[in-house]
Design a protein around this motif. Structure first.
Motif, short mmCIF file in Angstrom:
data_model
loop_
_atom_site.label_atom_id
_atom_site.label_comp_id
_atom_site.label_asym_id
_atom_site.label_seq_id
_atom_site.Cartn_x
_atom_site.Cartn_y
_atom_site.Cartn_z
N LEU A 1 0.84 -1.19 0.00
CA LEU A 1 0.00 0.00 0.00
C LEU A 1 0.88 1.26 0.00
CD1 LEU A 1 -2.92 1.03 0.05
CD2 LEU A 1 -2.79 1.05 2.53
N LEU B 1 2.03 1.76 -3.51
CA LEU B 1 0.99 2.30 -4.38
C LEU B 1 0.79 3.79 -4.12
CD1 LEU B 1 -1.69 -0.55 -4.25
CD2 LEU B 1 -0.08 -0.06 -6.09
N PHE B 2 0.91 4.19 -2.86
CA PHE B 2 0.70 5.60 -2.53
C PHE B 2 1.84 6.50 -3.01
CE2 PHE B 2 -2.47 4.66 1.04
CZ PHE B 2 -3.53 5.11 0.28
N LYS C 1 2.69 6.49 -6.03
CA LYS C 1 2.39 6.71 -7.45
C LYS C 1 1.44 7.89 -7.62
CE LYS C 1 4.62 3.21 -9.03
NZ LYS C 1 5.94 3.86 -8.84
N GLY C 2 1.97 8.97 -8.21
CA GLY C 2 1.16 10.15 -8.44
C GLY C 2 0.00 9.89 -9.40
N MET D 1 -2.15 7.61 -9.24
CA MET D 1 -3.33 6.98 -8.65
C MET D 1 -4.45 8.00 -8.51
SD MET D 1 -3.98 5.39 -4.90
CE MET D 1 -2.84 4.05 -4.93
N ARG E 1 -1.09 15.22 -16.01
CA ARG E 1 -0.79 13.94 -15.39
C ARG E 1 -1.87 12.89 -15.60
NH1 ARG E 1 1.40 14.16 -9.48
NH2 ARG E 1 3.51 13.64 -9.99
N LYS F 1 -4.07 9.70 -15.28
CA LYS F 1 -4.33 8.83 -14.14
C LYS F 1 -4.36 7.38 -14.59
CE LYS F 1 -4.88 12.08 -11.05
NZ LYS F 1 -3.88 12.28 -10.02
N ASP F 2 -3.95 6.51 -13.70
CA ASP F 2 -3.97 5.09 -14.01
C ASP F 2 -4.94 4.41 -13.04
OD1 ASP F 2 -3.58 2.48 -14.56
OD2 ASP F 2 -1.38 2.58 -14.57
N LEU G 1 -4.13 1.41 -10.58
CA LEU G 1 -3.58 1.64 -9.23
C LEU G 1 -4.69 1.70 -8.19
CD1 LEU G 1 -0.94 4.33 -10.13
CD2 LEU G 1 -0.44 2.24 -8.87
N LEU G 2 -5.80 2.31 -8.59
CA LEU G 2 -6.92 2.43 -7.67
C LEU G 2 -7.47 1.05 -7.33
CD1 LEU G 2 -8.71 4.51 -6.24
CD2 LEU G 2 -10.22 4.44 -8.22
N PHE H 1 -6.95 -3.05 0.15
CA PHE H 1 -6.32 -2.59 1.39
C PHE H 1 -7.18 -1.52 2.06
CE2 PHE H 1 -2.96 -3.99 -1.49
CZ PHE H 1 -2.38 -4.98 -0.71
#
Lengths: 303, 304
Positions: free
Chosen positions: A99, A102-103, A105-106, A108, B11, B13-14, B17-18, B24
């Motif tokens: 986690l 993952l955080f 990664k801008g 997201m 930027r 977004k992907d 990733l979400l 979690f």
């Protein structure tokens, strides 16, 4: 005081003597209780109760350790303690590090919001009773998973790892993702090996926490004896001994006294479980020391 | 051309990733947020096993009960006493760090640091066991004291209600003093040696160096920790107090956290237990926010 250099150096000497004595005394106060319990565990219980094994065992014997081996539930509780430490640590470290990765990664969507969502849990929690009711509703009472699941994501550890990953050079990961590696591959093949120091720190702290915990055993899984951990086994013995000691004080007849004395677990056995329950900490401690400064420094940055 | 458009689109977004983060987030929601929603139980006469919708709504009744409950007042008093003692003793780790720093002998320093920090990693159950071995009526130190003529044989500090505050404080110090000093040791090691040299040139001795160079360097850390602790002062935790509580020490050792445990999980009065927790949480959060605001005023930046 502010006179000659010689005078200064005498006061300095006096101070240093005082300082050394004080520091060594504090260190001895910290370590002595363990030494005493260790001596007691190797002592003959009958001899030790007459004459305390203050510095060395009285009548050196392994009887207490032999008795532990035949003690009901000892090996099982040891197994439960080891299992919760291994599984709980692995699960928590994986969740927090992945986690945290993952955080970083801008890209997201909603990253800031989700990050705050996790951080808030450091400052506010439902409290013991509400958490208990919820665990009960999930059907986790008296199951092994209540040792693992609630602690899986620690916001604090997640922040530690995320902060560490952020300062790694991004070029390493970029070249891998150009080769077509996904996030999961990047995490396991590149990020995780590079983050070894912080991961080791978190592993140590989570594992010690798991090994030491007994309160969740007390409130969630007390009814299921097969889930008793080593710490809780010790707790039960101590509690029982204290209860009987209180009974002894208020006992009116001599039969009450003999009954109570017969029911009390021998002090030597309790001392031996104490030694065995603290042994893993002593064993991993030299390795842990390496990571102290690191863990604390990153924590301080956050604080 | 292509690059230009990529820059123009702010930027990309992907969403993958979400999706990866969601499981979690769900765990956080299930184990940290759902219990907070459990606070509504404080407004109902909750009966275990019955859904909330079928329980009687009692409004603020349980909160009103807190105000008239003498036990709440008593455990609050105990909590505040423990908190005040710990606030008064909060410079101790700093002092230990200064004294430890003056020890220049490597092995001695290593010895002292190793053994003073270790108790922090020992569980309270084990500490309770050690304390029993030393302080119970048949304990080692109890025996020493009796032979010195202090206290009667068979008297134990573990059963002394008057000794609760300072004895529990000492146990807490034994466990965490060395560990808490490490952060100050780190602050000391971050001090530029040139500052000491400059002070020496100005004629400062060891004592003045400690006072004017070492101490100020640690104050920043001290203030941050102090403010964080203020927010935590109602959260004494349960473990230590629960272990050392017995029929003789019950009135002085019962802190708010322990009282919540007794009400909720021993007397099975869930709703009232939750109500006390809610008040406690609200007070704690307010304290953190206030402390943070004060920090902002004083230092120009927040702690959290």
């Amino acid at each position: 005081m502010e006179g000659t250099t010689i005078k200064k150096s005498t006061s300095r000497k006096v101070f240093l003597v005082f300082d050394y004595v004080l520091m060594i005394a504090i260190a001895l106060i910290c370590i002595y209780p363990f030494w005493y319990v260790l001596c007691y565990s190797f002592s003959d219980t009958a001899l030790a109760s007459i004459n305390s094994p203050t510095f060395l065992p009285r009548g050196f014997t392994l009887a207490n350790y032999k008795e532990i081996l035949t003690l009901d539930g000892f090996f099982h509780s040891l197994l439960i303690s080891v299992l919760r430490t291994v599984i709980g640590t692995a699960a928590s470290v994986f969740c927090c590090s992945f986690l945290g990765y993952l955080f970083t990664k801008g890209k997201m969507p909603g990253r800031k919001l989700l990050y705050r969502f996790v951080i808030v849990t450091m400052y506010i929690n439902g409290g013991m009773i509400a958490t208990y009711i919820v665990m009960k509703a999930y059907g986790l009472l008296n199951t092994f998973w209540v040792y693992i699941l609630p602690g899986m994501i620690s916001a604090y550890n997640m922040v530690l790892i995320k902060t560490y990953i952020e300062q790694l050079p991004p070029s390493l990961e970029e070249s891998a993702s150009l080769d077509g590696a996904g996030y999961t591959t990047c995490f396991f093949k590149i990020i995780l090996p590079l983050s070894k120091p912080i991961i080791a720190t978190v592993i140590v702290f989570v594992a010690v926490g798991q090994w030491n915990s007994w309160f969740d055993n007390h409130i969630y899984t007390r009814a299921n004896e097969s889930l008793t951990t080593l710490q809780y086994l010790l707790y039960n013995y101590l509690n029982e001994a204290q209860r009987i000691a209180e009974q002894l004080k208020s006992a009116s007849s001599s039969t009450d006294v003999t009954q109570a004395v017969a029911a009390i677990s021998p002090k030597g056995v309790r001392m031996t479980i104490t030694v065995l329950a603290s042994l893993p900490i002593f064993v991993v401690y030299p390795f842990m020391q390496k990571y102290f400064a690191k863990g604390i420094m990153v924590g301080a940055v956050k604080g | 051309m292509r690059q230009k458009t990529a820059l123009a689109i702010k930027r990309p977004k992907d969403y993958k990733l979400l999706w990866m983060a969601l499981p979690f987030i769900a765990v956080v929601f299930l184990f940290s947020y759902v219990p907070i929603f459990g606070w509504i139980y404080a407004f109902f006469d909750y009966v275990p096993g019955v859904s909330v919708t079928k329980c009687d709504f009692v409004g603020w009744d349980y909160f009103k009960l807190i105000l008239t409950d003498a036990n709440v007042l008593r455990s609050l008093k105990n909590t505040v006493i423990f908190a005040i003692i710990s606030i008064c003793l909060s410079p101790l780790p700093m002092l230990l760090a200064i004294l430890m720093n003056e020890i220049r002998n490597g092995p001695v320093k290593k010895f002292v640091q190793t053994f003073t920090t270790m108790p922090n990693f020992i569980s309270w159950v084990i500490i309770f066991s050690l304390a029993t071995a030393l302080f119970a009526s048949d304990g080692l130190i109890t025996g020493w004291l009796a032979s010195l003529g202090v206290g009667k044989t068979g008297d134990t500090i573990l059963a002394s209600n008057d000794a609760v505050y300072w004895f529990q404080t000492c146990l807490g110090l034994w466990k965490s003093l060395g560990w808490n000093s490490i952060i100050y040791m780190a602050a000391i090691s971050g001090i530029d040696q040139e500052q000491y040299e400059a002070a020496r040139v100005d004629g400062a001795g060891y004592f003045k160096c400690a006072l004017h160079v070492t101490l100020p360097a640690m104050m920043e850390t001290f203030v941050v920790l102090f403010i964080l602790n203020i927010g935590n002062f109602l959260n004494t935790g349960y473990e230590q107090y629960m272990l050392f509580k017995n029929s003789l020490t019950a009135t002085n050792i019962e802190v708010l956290d322990l009282y919540v445990y007794r009400i909720g999980l021993q007397n099975m009065d869930y709703s009232y237990g939750v109500a006390i927790s809610v008040v406690k949480s609200v007070v704690s959060i307010s304290l953190v926010v206030i402390a943070n605001l004060i920090a902002k005023k004083i230092r120009g930046k927040t702690v959290i």
